[in-house]
Scaffold this active site. Structure first.
Site, mmCIF file in Angstrom:
data_model
loop_
_atom_site.group_PDB
_atom_site.id
_atom_site.type_symbol
_atom_site.label_atom_id
_atom_site.label_comp_id
_atom_site.label_asym_id
_atom_site.label_seq_id
_atom_site.Cartn_x
_atom_site.Cartn_y
_atom_site.Cartn_z
ATOM 1 N N LYS A 76 1.578 -11.671 7.314
ATOM 2 C CA LYS A 76 1.142 -10.304 7.656
ATOM 3 C C LYS A 76 2.258 -9.446 8.257
ATOM 4 O O LYS A 76 2.242 -8.235 8.124
ATOM 5 C CB LYS A 76 -0.069 -10.341 8.601
ATOM 6 N N ASP A 112 -8.088 -5.501 8.760
ATOM 7 C CA ASP A 112 -8.633 -6.362 9.825
ATOM 8 C C ASP A 112 -9.064 -5.476 10.987
ATOM 9 O O ASP A 112 -10.170 -5.608 11.521
ATOM 10 C CB ASP A 112 -7.578 -7.364 10.325
ATOM 11 N N ALA A 137 -5.277 -13.867 22.057
ATOM 12 C CA ALA A 137 -4.344 -12.765 21.758
ATOM 13 C C ALA A 137 -3.404 -13.163 20.623
ATOM 14 O O ALA A 137 -2.236 -12.788 20.597
ATOM 15 C CB ALA A 137 -3.554 -12.403 23.014
HETATM 16 N N1 LIG Z 1 -13.706 -12.845 11.328
HETATM 17 C C1 LIG Z 1 -12.537 -12.683 10.728
HETATM 18 O O1 LIG Z 1 -12.358 -11.852 9.841
HETATM 19 C C2 LIG Z 1 -11.358 -13.512 11.162
HETATM 20 C C3 LIG Z 1 -10.070 -13.199 10.708
HETATM 21 C C4 LIG Z 1 -9.008 -13.985 11.133
HETATM 22 C C5 LIG Z 1 -9.231 -15.057 11.983
HETATM 23 N N2 LIG Z 1 -10.509 -15.318 12.392
HETATM 24 C C6 LIG Z 1 -10.798 -16.432 13.325
HETATM 25 O O2 LIG Z 1 -10.197 -16.102 14.566
HETATM 26 C C7 LIG Z 1 -9.834 -17.295 15.250
HETATM 27 C C8 LIG Z 1 -8.414 -17.159 15.744
HETATM 28 O O3 LIG Z 1 -7.545 -17.019 14.631
HETATM 29 P P1 LIG Z 1 -6.056 -16.478 14.791
HETATM 30 O O4 LIG Z 1 -5.535 -16.298 13.428
HETATM 31 O O5 LIG Z 1 -5.981 -15.339 15.738
HETATM 32 O O6 LIG Z 1 -5.351 -17.742 15.470
HETATM 33 P P2 LIG Z 1 -3.999 -17.742 16.292
HETATM 34 O O7 LIG Z 1 -3.577 -19.162 16.349
HETATM 35 O O8 LIG Z 1 -3.059 -16.699 15.798
HETATM 36 O O9 LIG Z 1 -4.453 -17.282 17.774
HETATM 37 C C9 LIG Z 1 -5.354 -17.998 18.547
HETATM 38 C C10 LIG Z 1 -5.033 -17.732 20.015
HETATM 39 O O10 LIG Z 1 -6.049 -18.330 20.804
HETATM 40 C C11 LIG Z 1 -5.435 -18.925 21.959
HETATM 41 N N3 LIG Z 1 -6.351 -19.936 22.470
HETATM 42 C C12 LIG Z 1 -6.733 -21.087 21.885
HETATM 43 N N4 LIG Z 1 -7.657 -21.714 22.654
HETATM 44 C C13 LIG Z 1 -7.862 -20.927 23.739
HETATM 45 C C14 LIG Z 1 -8.703 -21.028 24.869
HETATM 46 N N5 LIG Z 1 -9.514 -22.074 25.047
HETATM 47 N N6 LIG Z 1 -8.661 -20.032 25.789
HETATM 48 C C15 LIG Z 1 -7.810 -18.990 25.635
HETATM 49 N N7 LIG Z 1 -7.000 -18.839 24.559
HETATM 50 C C16 LIG Z 1 -7.020 -19.790 23.626
HETATM 51 C C17 LIG Z 1 -4.113 -19.459 21.446
HETATM 52 O O11 LIG Z 1 -3.193 -19.621 22.501
HETATM 53 C C18 LIG Z 1 -3.702 -18.362 20.466
HETATM 54 O O12 LIG Z 1 -2.913 -17.358 21.073
HETATM 55 C C19 LIG Z 1 -10.051 -18.420 14.227
HETATM 56 O O13 LIG Z 1 -11.286 -19.034 14.493
HETATM 57 C C20 LIG Z 1 -10.130 -17.724 12.901
HETATM 58 O O14 LIG Z 1 -10.944 -18.396 11.981
HETATM 59 C C21 LIG Z 1 -11.563 -14.573 12.014
HETATM 60 O O1 LIG Z 2 -10.753 -14.223 4.147
HETATM 61 C C1 LIG Z 2 -9.584 -14.573 4.205
HETATM 62 O O2 LIG Z 2 -9.186 -15.658 3.786
HETATM 63 C C2 LIG Z 2 -8.553 -13.611 4.811
HETATM 64 O O3 LIG Z 2 -7.297 -14.242 4.713
HETATM 65 C C3 LIG Z 2 -8.895 -13.362 6.286
HETATM 66 C C4 LIG Z 2 -7.988 -12.330 6.936
HETATM 67 O O4 LIG Z 2 -6.706 -12.873 7.192
HETATM 68 C C5 LIG Z 2 -7.872 -11.075 6.094
HETATM 69 O O5 LIG Z 2 -6.880 -10.227 6.632
HETATM 70 C C6 LIG Z 2 -7.554 -11.321 4.627
HETATM 71 O O6 LIG Z 2 -7.703 -10.082 3.940
HETATM 72 C C7 LIG Z 2 -8.521 -12.328 4.034
#
Ligand SMILES: NC(=O)c1ccc[n+]([C@@H]2O[C@H](COP(=O)([O-])OP(=O)(O)OC[C@H]3O[C@@H](n4cnc5c(N)ncnc54)[C@H](O)[C@@H]3O)[C@@H](O)[C@H]2O)c1
Ligand SMILES: O=C(O)[C@]1(O)C[C@@H](O)[C@@H](O)[C@H](O)C1
Length: 290
Positions: A76, A112, A137
């Site tokens: 990204k 996003d 974060a």
């Molecule tokens: N709904 C959506 O569209 C969507 C999109 C992307 C990611 N996600 C979900 O978001 C979640 C995070 O993904 P990401 O890509 O940001 O991951 P990432 O690894 O970039 O970030 C996760 C952060 O959480 C912190 N962390 C982990 N456990 C913790 C705790 N117990 N307390 C405080 N901080 C903690 C880590 O230090 C890290 O900075 C995943 O479950 C992923 O599936 C959802």
């Molecule tokens: O659904 C996924 O797998 C995605 O990768 C989740 C999120 O990262 C979005 O920004 C992508 O467009 C799609």
């Protein structure tokens, strides 16, 4: 035969994207509109390519007639240097998840942030946005925090196990939104922070199938808090269940997952998707264990 103007060829570039639900969400919505649309995951892990190859992959895809891409981890940020133009918000956020290929040029957007902002507006209409605590974060957290501030949150507290990441993210967001307070706090402060907050946003992996559990002690929540989760596998996380049981207003993580797809579909096709239909389809796919 179909040409660039008559059909859509779209891909998702990222690590481990083979099981993503975004391709079937786009394809089913296109079917419903009678649009020819093929959307393929291009899984870097499966083809043995590093994230730094994203520019080469985009250039090849342009030659092969692709219309657009979604871009995910770890590309990204890496993709930015390969783009001819970027939306104002994606530029400020420093992350692109949608690339449109128009007249041979690459244009970047971030759905996003816009998808989460839309979900917040429509899923939790009228909630108080004065003070919000956000747990997590990382990648998703960056987009969500930006969306919260763009949506009017006045005081945002970021909490993450990685203290340096939290401080850097808070400082970067404070610079982008100078009329708001964006502060970093330690996980030990969460009780104190939640006592003064209107809402909690959860953006860590805790609660996913692979990381079950509660990211926060449920006793720190009360019915006056609204709660938004970004975890969507499962869509009903322990946090979502606990918050519903307490009587909080709740937004599950499926709303952001669908929101980014809704906004990307609109950007790619120029056709207004049916967000409700896309959410139904997304929940069906999850229910089938996909
Ligand atoms: N709904 C959506 O569209 C969507 C999109 C992307 C990611 N996600 C979900 O978001 C979640 C995070 O993904 P990401 O890509 O940001 O991951 P990432 O690894 O970039 O970030 C996760 C952060 O959480 C912190 N962390 C982990 N456990 C913790 C705790 N117990 N307390 C405080 N901080 C903690 C880590 O230090 C890290 O900075 C995943 O479950 C992923 O599936 C959802
Ligand atoms: O659904 C996924 O797998 C995605 O990768 C989740 C999120 O990262 C979005 O920004 C992508 O467009 C799609």
């Amino acid at each position: 035969m179909s040409t660039l103007a008559e059909s859509y060829l779209v891909g998702l570039i990222g690590d481990g994207v083979t099981p993503s639900l975004t391709p079937p969400m786009h394809e089913a919505e296109a079917d419903a509109h009678g649009i020819r649309y093929l959307y393929r995951p291009i899984d870097l892990a499966a083809i043995g390519r590093p994230g730094s190859d994203v520019g080469t992959l985009l250039s090849s895809a342009r030659e092969l007639g692709f219309n657009a891409f979604n871009i995910t981890h770890p590309c990204k940020q890496l993709v930015l240097m390969h783009l001819d133009s970027v939306s104002v918000d994606a530029e400020r956020l420093g992350a692109v998840n949608t690339v449109l290929i128009r007249d041979g040029r690459f244009h970047g957007e971030n759905t996003d942030f816009s998808g989460f902002a839309h979900a917040l507006r429509t899923g939790l209409p009228g909630v108080a946005l004065d003070r919000v605590v956000q747990l997590g974060a990382g990648g998703a957290g960056a987009a969500v925090a930006y969306a919260l501030l763009a949506s009017g949150v006045r005081h945002l507290t970021l909490i993450d196990l990685d203290a340096e990441r939290t401080r850097e993210r808070a400082a970067a967001l404070a610079a982008l939104f100078p009329d708001r307070a964006v502060v970093a706090a330690s996980p030990d402060d969460i009780g104190h922070e939640l006592a003064a907050a209107d809402g909690l946003v959860h953006a860590t992996p805790v609660g996913m199938h692979q990381h079950p559990g509660m990211p926060v002690d449920a006793r720190l929540l009360s019915p006056r808090h609204w709660v938004a989760d970004v975890v969507y596998r499962p869509v009903e996380t322990e946090l979502v269940r606990a918050a519903v049981a307490l009587g909080c207003r709740v937004l599950d993580g499926g709303h952001m997952a669908v929101g980014q797809a809704v906004d990307a579909f609109r950007l790619i096709t120029g056709v207004e998707p049916d967000a409700g239909r896309m959410r139904h389809h997304f929940l069906d796919l999850l229910a089938k264990g996909l």
